[in-house]
Design a protein around this motif. Structure first.
Motif, PDB file in Angstrom:
ATOM      1  N   THR A 373       0.852  -1.184   0.000  1.00 32.23           N
ATOM      2  CA  THR A 373       0.000   0.000   0.000  1.00 32.23           C
ATOM      3  C   THR A 373       0.889   1.236   0.000  1.00 32.23           C
ATOM      4  O   THR A 373       1.791   1.359   0.830  1.00 32.23           O
ATOM      5  CB  THR A 373      -0.913   0.046   1.237  1.00 32.23           C
ATOM      6  N   THR A 374       0.650   2.151  -0.933  1.00 30.77           N
ATOM      7  CA  THR A 374       1.360   3.429  -0.982  1.00 30.77           C
ATOM      8  C   THR A 374       0.322   4.546  -1.018  1.00 30.77           C
ATOM      9  O   THR A 374      -0.589   4.519  -1.850  1.00 30.77           O
ATOM     10  CB  THR A 374       2.268   3.523  -2.213  1.00 30.77           C
ATOM     11  N   GLY A 375       0.453   5.498  -0.108  1.00 33.39           N
ATOM     12  CA  GLY A 375      -0.541   6.555   0.009  1.00 33.39           C
ATOM     13  C   GLY A 375       0.076   7.944  -0.024  1.00 33.39           C
ATOM     14  O   GLY A 375       1.211   8.156   0.418  1.00 33.39           O
ATOM     15  N   PHE A 376      -0.692   8.884  -0.541  1.00 33.86           N
ATOM     16  CA  PHE A 376      -0.322  10.294  -0.558  1.00 33.86           C
ATOM     17  C   PHE A 376      -1.365  11.051   0.254  1.00 33.86           C
ATOM     18  O   PHE A 376      -2.571  10.836   0.065  1.00 33.86           O
ATOM     19  CB  PHE A 376      -0.278  10.824  -1.996  1.00 33.86           C
ATOM     20  N   PHE A 377      -0.921  11.917   1.146  1.00 34.36           N
ATOM     21  CA  PHE A 377      -1.893  12.606   1.989  1.00 34.36           C
ATOM     22  C   PHE A 377      -1.568  14.088   2.106  1.00 34.36           C
ATOM     23  O   PHE A 377      -0.413  14.517   2.003  1.00 34.36           O
ATOM     24  CB  PHE A 377      -1.973  11.963   3.375  1.00 34.36           C
ATOM     25  N   VAL A 378      -2.612  14.869   2.315  1.00 35.48           N
ATOM     26  CA  VAL A 378      -2.498  16.300   2.556  1.00 35.48           C
ATOM     27  C   VAL A 378      -3.548  16.678   3.588  1.00 35.48           C
ATOM     28  O   VAL A 378      -4.671  16.173   3.567  1.00 35.48           O
ATOM     29  CB  VAL A 378      -2.683  17.113   1.249  1.00 35.48           C
ATOM     30  N   GLU A 379      -3.183  17.534   4.527  1.00 35.44           N
ATOM     31  CA  GLU A 379      -4.122  17.972   5.560  1.00 35.44           C
ATOM     32  C   GLU A 379      -3.728  19.368   6.012  1.00 35.44           C
ATOM     33  O   GLU A 379      -2.541  19.690   6.126  1.00 35.44           O
ATOM     34  CB  GLU A 379      -4.126  17.004   6.740  1.00 35.44           C
ATOM     35  N   ASP A 380      -4.726  20.194   6.254  1.00 39.38           N
ATOM     36  CA  ASP A 380      -4.464  21.565   6.689  1.00 39.38           C
ATOM     37  C   ASP A 380      -5.340  21.896   7.891  1.00 39.38           C
ATOM     38  O   ASP A 380      -6.517  21.528   7.943  1.00 39.38           O
ATOM     39  CB  ASP A 380      -4.751  22.559   5.554  1.00 39.38           C
ATOM     40  N   ASP A 381      -4.748  22.591   8.862  1.00 39.69           N
ATOM     41  CA  ASP A 381      -5.470  23.113  10.018  1.00 39.69           C
ATOM     42  C   ASP A 381      -5.421  24.630   9.943  1.00 39.69           C
ATOM     43  O   ASP A 381      -4.338  25.226   9.917  1.00 39.69           O
ATOM     44  CB  ASP A 381      -4.821  22.634  11.323  1.00 39.69           C
ATOM     45  N   TRP A 382      -6.593  25.250   9.934  1.00 40.33           N
ATOM     46  CA  TRP A 382      -6.708  26.703   9.731  1.00 40.33           C
ATOM     47  C   TRP A 382      -7.316  27.307  10.995  1.00 40.33           C
ATOM     48  O   TRP A 382      -8.459  26.999  11.352  1.00 40.33           O
ATOM     49  CB  TRP A 382      -7.576  26.978   8.514  1.00 40.33           C
ATOM     50  N   THR A 383      -6.557  28.130  11.674  1.00 39.59           N
ATOM     51  CA  THR A 383      -7.006  28.757  12.917  1.00 39.59           C
ATOM     52  C   THR A 383      -7.537  30.147  12.631  1.00 39.59           C
ATOM     53  O   THR A 383      -6.821  31.014  12.113  1.00 39.59           O
ATOM     54  CB  THR A 383      -5.853  28.839  13.933  1.00 39.59           C
ATOM     55  N   LEU A 384      -8.808  30.338  12.966  1.00 35.37           N
ATOM     56  CA  LEU A 384      -9.488  31.624  12.764  1.00 35.37           C
ATOM     57  C   LEU A 384      -9.985  32.114  14.120  1.00 35.37           C
ATOM     58  O   LEU A 384     -11.155  31.977  14.458  1.00 35.37           O
ATOM     59  CB  LEU A 384     -10.662  31.466  11.799  1.00 35.37           C
ATOM     60  N   GLY A 385      -9.070  32.651  14.917  1.00 38.10           N
ATOM     61  CA  GLY A 385      -9.453  33.087  16.251  1.00 38.10           C
ATOM     62  C   GLY A 385      -9.857  31.904  17.107  1.00 38.10           C
ATOM     63  O   GLY A 385      -9.057  30.998  17.365  1.00 38.10           O
ATOM     64  N   LEU A 387     -12.019  29.666  16.276  1.00 38.29           N
ATOM     65  CA  LEU A 387     -12.448  28.563  15.418  1.00 38.29           C
ATOM     66  C   LEU A 387     -11.248  27.932  14.725  1.00 38.29           C
ATOM     67  O   LEU A 387     -10.396  28.631  14.181  1.00 38.29           O
ATOM     68  CB  LEU A 387     -13.437  29.076  14.367  1.00 38.29           C
ATOM     69  N   VAL A 388     -11.190  26.600  14.771  1.00 35.04           N
ATOM     70  CA  VAL A 388     -10.165  25.852  14.046  1.00 35.04           C
ATOM     71  C   VAL A 388     -10.876  24.930  13.064  1.00 35.04           C
ATOM     72  O   VAL A 388     -11.730  24.128  13.456  1.00 35.04           O
ATOM     73  CB  VAL A 388      -9.271  25.033  14.990  1.00 35.04           C
ATOM     74  N   LEU A 389     -10.521  25.070  11.789  1.00 38.12           N
ATOM     75  CA  LEU A 389     -11.044  24.194  10.749  1.00 38.12           C
ATOM     76  C   LEU A 389      -9.925  23.269  10.289  1.00 38.12           C
ATOM     77  O   LEU A 389      -8.781  23.700  10.108  1.00 38.12           O
ATOM     78  CB  LEU A 389     -11.560  25.009   9.561  1.00 38.12           C
ATOM     79  N   THR A 390     -10.249  22.013  10.099  1.00 37.49           N
ATOM     80  CA  THR A 390      -9.243  21.048   9.669  1.00 37.49           C
ATOM     81  C   THR A 390      -9.845  20.138   8.609  1.00 37.49           C
ATOM     82  O   THR A 390     -11.037  19.825   8.636  1.00 37.49           O
ATOM     83  CB  THR A 390      -8.723  20.222  10.867  1.00 37.49           C
ATOM     84  N   GLY A 391      -9.017  19.736   7.673  1.00 37.38           N
ATOM     85  CA  GLY A 391      -9.495  18.843   6.627  1.00 37.38           C
ATOM     86  C   GLY A 391      -8.341  18.300   5.812  1.00 37.38           C
ATOM     87  O   GLY A 391      -7.254  18.891   5.756  1.00 37.38           O
ATOM     88  N   GLY A 392      -8.568  17.139   5.207  1.00 31.41           N
ATOM     89  CA  GLY A 392      -7.519  16.543   4.396  1.00 31.41           C
ATOM     90  C   GLY A 392      -8.022  15.330   3.661  1.00 31.41           C
ATOM     91  O   GLY A 392      -9.184  14.923   3.792  1.00 31.41           O
TER      92      GLY A 392
END
Length: 670
Positions: A373-385, A387-392
Motif C-alpha cells: 500500500t502506498t498513500g499520498f496525503f495532505v491535511e491543513d489546520d486553519w485557525t481563525l481566532g 475557530l479551528v477548521l481542519t481537513g484533508g
C-alpha cells in the motif's frame, strides 16, 4: 537466524550519529533533544482524542498495556482475555463496536511506526511495556494522516518515554499468584548530546485455569505463559532543530491454552529510524522493518491429541513515510506526505488425524502472499481566532499479489490448492473537522470522515481452528470501507475538571466477519455493512492529590446483511455498554493508591447470537509505599471481586478470563 539480525541493519546509524557533535553546535549552542515527534496539529481536538498519561500507564495493576487501554470505554480485543491467556492471533484492537475481528480495525502506532503483525494484523501487546511509554492518545473514528489506511475504527498513538521521564536506572521485581514473576530493568545514559536507553522485561507464570471446573478433564492445564522483550532506543541531535531517533525491539511470547500440548509462540525483531526537524520546514521521516513469526498447536477437545500444527508463520513488514510541514503562516499548519507499507508472509502447517492413537500426519499445507500500500496525503489546520477548521485527504494505491494455498497429502503425495489472481486498485478517503472555543470553559467540535482497511494475509489465506470450530479463509475478500460522522462538546466548568460528550455514527461497508455456515464451520466473508451509532462520555478531575477519571460508551451496533440469518443482529463480540472509572491518590511524597473499576455488558460469541458472554464487573488496585533511596514497596491486585469473566463460549464450551490475582514487589526508579 537471518531474521534475528535484521534490526542490526540500522544499528550503526544512531551509533555514528551519537559519536559526532552537530555541525552547527557552537560553544554557546543550546540543543534540546526531546526524543518526541512533531507537535500535534491544532485541529487534533476536533476528532475527540482521549489521552492516557504516563502516571496512569505506570499504575496498571496488571502491568500490561491492553489493560490500561481498557480505560477508554469502547476499546476491545477479539477476546476479553489479556495477553497472558489469549492466543496471540486474537489480539486485534478495535473501537466503537464495529464488530469482533481478530485483525485490528484500529491503527496502532509506536513513535509513528505501525506495530500490527504483517501477516495476522494482531498487536503484540506483551512487547509493549507501559514503563517505556510517555503517553497514549486514542482517537476514535477514521483517520487519514500518515499510514491512515487501516484506521477504520480509530488510531492509537503510543509515544516512547522522553529523557526527562527516564531515570538513569530503574528496576522492579514482582511475585504473584500461581507462582508468577515479573522482572524489568532499564538503563538510560546521556551520550554525545543525546541519550541511549536499554530496557528489558521478563514475565512468566504457571497460569490459571481458563476452563470452568465442571468442564475440566485429565488433559486440562492452566494457561501458563513465559515471555520476554528488550528495547533499545537512541536519540541523537543533528542540529539545533533536528534529531535522529532509533528503536529496536526483540520479543518472544510462549503460552499454553486449555489442554496440555496446546502451545503457541510469537516472536519479533523490529527496528525503525526516524528523522525529526523542527525548523521552519518541519519534517518527520521514518523507515521501519519487522520480522515476525508465529506457531500454534491445536489439540482435539475429544481425544486430546494433536489435530493441527501451525508450525511456522514467518512474515516481514517494511515501510516508511515522509511528512513535510512547510511554513505557510501562523494561521495554517499544512501537512504533505507520502507513506508506504509492504507485508509478505507464509504459513506452514501440518494436519493430523486426532482420532487414531498413532496420531498420523495427514496433510502438509503452505499458504501466503504479499500486500503493498502506498498513500499520498495532505491535511491543513486553519485557525481563525476561536475557530479551528481542519481537513484533508488520502489517495492510496494497494495491491494483493502472489497469493496461494497448497495442500499435499502426507500419504499419497497428491497436491491440491490454488494460486490466486493478483489484484490492485485505488482508494480515496478524507476527513473534515471543526473546533470552536466558545470560551475557556466551553468548546464544540464536529467531524466527518471516511477510510478503508485491506483484508490481512491471514484473513485471505489462513484458515484456523478453535476446536471443534474451523474458520475458513477467503481469498476473494475485498477492502472494508468506513463512512462516519460525530459531534461533541468539551467542558471545563472549573479548573482541573474536564467533561466531554460525543455522539457518533459509523458505517462500515463490506465488513469482514466470521460467518456461521454450520455447527462446526465458519468462513470469513464480506457482509453488506455494520452500522454503529452511540454516545461516548469522559470525565476527569484533579482535586489536590486526588485524580478522578471515567469513561462510558453506549453503542448500538447492528449488521446489515439482507438474506442472512444474522441480518439485524449485533456483531459478534460487541457489547452495548462499556464503562471504566479510576480514582488515584498521588501526593508528591508518601504512599499512593489507585483503583480502577471496569464494566462490560453482555456480548455474543458468534454472529447468530446463540452463545452469550455475560456482563462482567472487575476491580483492580495498586498501592505504592516509598521506603527510601528511590525504593518503593508495591502491591497490586487484579479482579479483586474474583468476578467470573467468560471470554469464549462455543455451544457451552467456555474459557474464562483472569481471576483474582495478587502481586507484591519492589521498584527502584532513582
Amino acid at each position: 537466524m537471518k531474521q534475528f539480525f535484521l534490526p542490526a541493519i540500522l544499528l550503526t546509524v544512531p551509533t555514528a550519529a551519537l559519536a559526532q557533535a552537530p555541525e552547527d553546535a557552537g560553544s554557546d549552542s543550546t540543543i534540546i533533544v526531546t526524543g518526541a515527534g512533531l507537535a500535534l496539529p491544532p485541529g487534533t481536538p476536533a476528532y475527540g482524542s482521549v489521552v492516557i498519561d504516563r502516571q496512569r500507564l505506570l499504575d496498571s495493576a496488571s502491568g500490561r498495556i491492553e489493560s490500561v487501554l481498557g480505560d477508554v470505554a469502547g476499546f476491545q480485543q477479539f477476546r476479553r482475555s489479556d495477553s497472558r491467556s489469549s492466543n496471540p492471533s486474537n489480539q486485534g484492537a478495535t473501537l466503537r463496536a464495529l464488530g469482533g475481528n481478530a485483525s485490528s480495525r484500529t491503527l496502532m502506532l509506536l513513535d509513528g511506526v505501525p506495530i500490527a503483525d504483517p501477516f495476522f494484523g494482531y498487536i503484540p501487546f506483551s512487547a509493549l511495556a507501559p514503563d517505556r511509554l510517555s503517553v497514549v492518545r486514542v482517537t476514535r473514528g477514521g483517520g487519514i494522516g500518515a499510514f491512515g489506511s487501516g484506521a477504520v475504527a480509530g488510531t492509537i498513538e503510543l509515544a516512547s518515554a522522553t529523557r526527562d521521564q527516564l531515570p538513569d536506572f530503574a528496576a522492579s521485581a514482582f511475585y504473584g499468584s500461581r507462582d508468577s514473576t515479573e522482572l524489568s530493568a532499564g538503563l538510560t545514559q546521556d551520550l554525545g548530546g543525546g541519550y541511549v536507553s536499554l530496557s528489558g522485561r521478563w514475565d512468566r507464570g504457571d497460569g490459571f485455569q481458563t476452563t470452568p471446573k465442571d468442564q475440566r478433564v485429565a488433559a486440562t492445564v492452566p494457561a501458563a505463559y513465559d515471555g520476554w522483550s528488550t528495547n533499545l532506543r537512541a536519540v541523537a541531535p543533528l542540529s539545533a532543530t533536528s534529531e535522529l531517533q532509533f528503536r529496536a525491539t526483540l520479543f518472544e511470547d510462549n503460552r499454553t491454552l486449555r489442554f496440555a500440548g496446546a502451545d503457541s509462540m510469537s516472536q519479533g525483531q523490529d527496528a525503525s529510524i526516524r528523522y525529526i526537524n523542527r525548523g521552519p520546514w518541519q519534517v518527520d521521516a521514518l523507515a521501519y522493518i519487522q520480522a515476525r513469526n508465529f506457531s500454534n498447536i491445536v489439540m482435539s477437545s475429544s481425544t486430546f491429541r494433536k489435530s493441527l500444527d501451525q508450525r511456522n508463520t514467518p512474515s516481514t513488514g517494511m515501510g516508511g513515510k515522509i511528512e513535510v510541514r512547510p511554513p505557510v503562516g501562523d494561521a495554517h499548519m499544512l501537512r504533505l506526505g507520502v507513506d508506504t507499507r509492504f507485508a509478505t508472509g507464509d504459513m506452514y502447517e501440518d494436519a493430523y488425524n486426532a482420532n487414531v492413537a498413532a496420531n498420523p500426519r495427514t496433510f502438509l499445507r503452505h499458504a501466503g502472499g504479499d500486500q503493498w500500500t502506498t498513500g499520498f496525503f495532505v491535511e491543513d489546520d486553519w485557525t481563525l481566532g476561536q475557530l479551528v477548521l481542519t481537513g484533508g485527504g488520502r489517495a492510496d494505491r494497494w495491491s494483493i499479489r502472489n497469493g496461494f494455498y497448497h495442500q499435499v497429502s502426507a500419504t499419497t503425495g497428491a497436491t491440491t490448492g490454488s494460486d490466486y489472481a493478483n489484484r490492485s486498485d485505488w482508494e480515496f478517503s478524507g476527513r473534515v473537522g471543526a473546533l470552536y472555543h466558545a470560551s475557556d470553559a466551553f468548546a464544540l467540535r464536529a467531524s466527518a470522515y471516511s477510510g478503508f482497511r485491506l483484508p490481512t494475509l491471514n484473513e485471505l489465506y489462513r484458515p484456523f481452528v478453535v476446536f471443534p470450530i474451523t474458520t475458513r479463509a477467503n481469498d476473494a475478500l475485498t477492502p472494508e470501507k468506513l463512512k462516519g460522522a460525530e459531534a461533541g462538546i468539551d467542558l471545563t466548568p472549573v479548573k482541573g475538571v474536564t467533561l466531554s460528550a460525543t455522539a457518533f455514527y459509523n458505517r462500515l461497508d463490506d465488513a469482514i466477519a466470521n460467518v456461521t455456515i454450520d455447527a462446526t464451520t465458519r468462513q470469513r466473508r464480506n457482509v453488506n455493512r455494520i452500522v454503529a451509532k452511540g454516545i461516548e462520555l469522559t470525565a476527569a478531575a484533579k482535586l489536590g492529590d486526588i485524580n478522578l477519571s471515567a469513561s462510558y460508551a453506549y453503542s448500538h451496533s447492528r449488521v446489515d446483511a439482507p438474506g442472512e440469518a444474522f441480518d439485524g443482529m449485533r456483531p459478534a463480540q460487541t457489547p452495548n455498554h462499556a464503562a471504566s472509572a479510576t480514582i488515584a491518590y498521588t501526593p508528591a511524597s508518601g504512599p499512593t493508591l489507585s483503583t480502577t473499576l471496569r464494566y462490560v455488558a453482555k456480548q455474543y460469541e458468534d454472529d447468530l447470537q446463540s452463545d452469550a458472554l455475560p456482563n462482567a464487573l472487575t476491580l483492580d488496585a495498586i498501592a505504592r509505599l516509598p521506603i527510601g533511596h528511590g525504593v518503593s514497596l508495591v502491591a497490586r491486585g487484579e479482579n479483586l471481586f474474583d468476578e467470573t469473566v467468560v471470554t469464549r463460549n462455543a455451544g457451552g464450551s467456555m474459557d474464562l478470563g483472569t481471576p483474582r490475582t495478587l502481586w507484591i514487589g519492589i521498584s527502584f526508579g532513582g
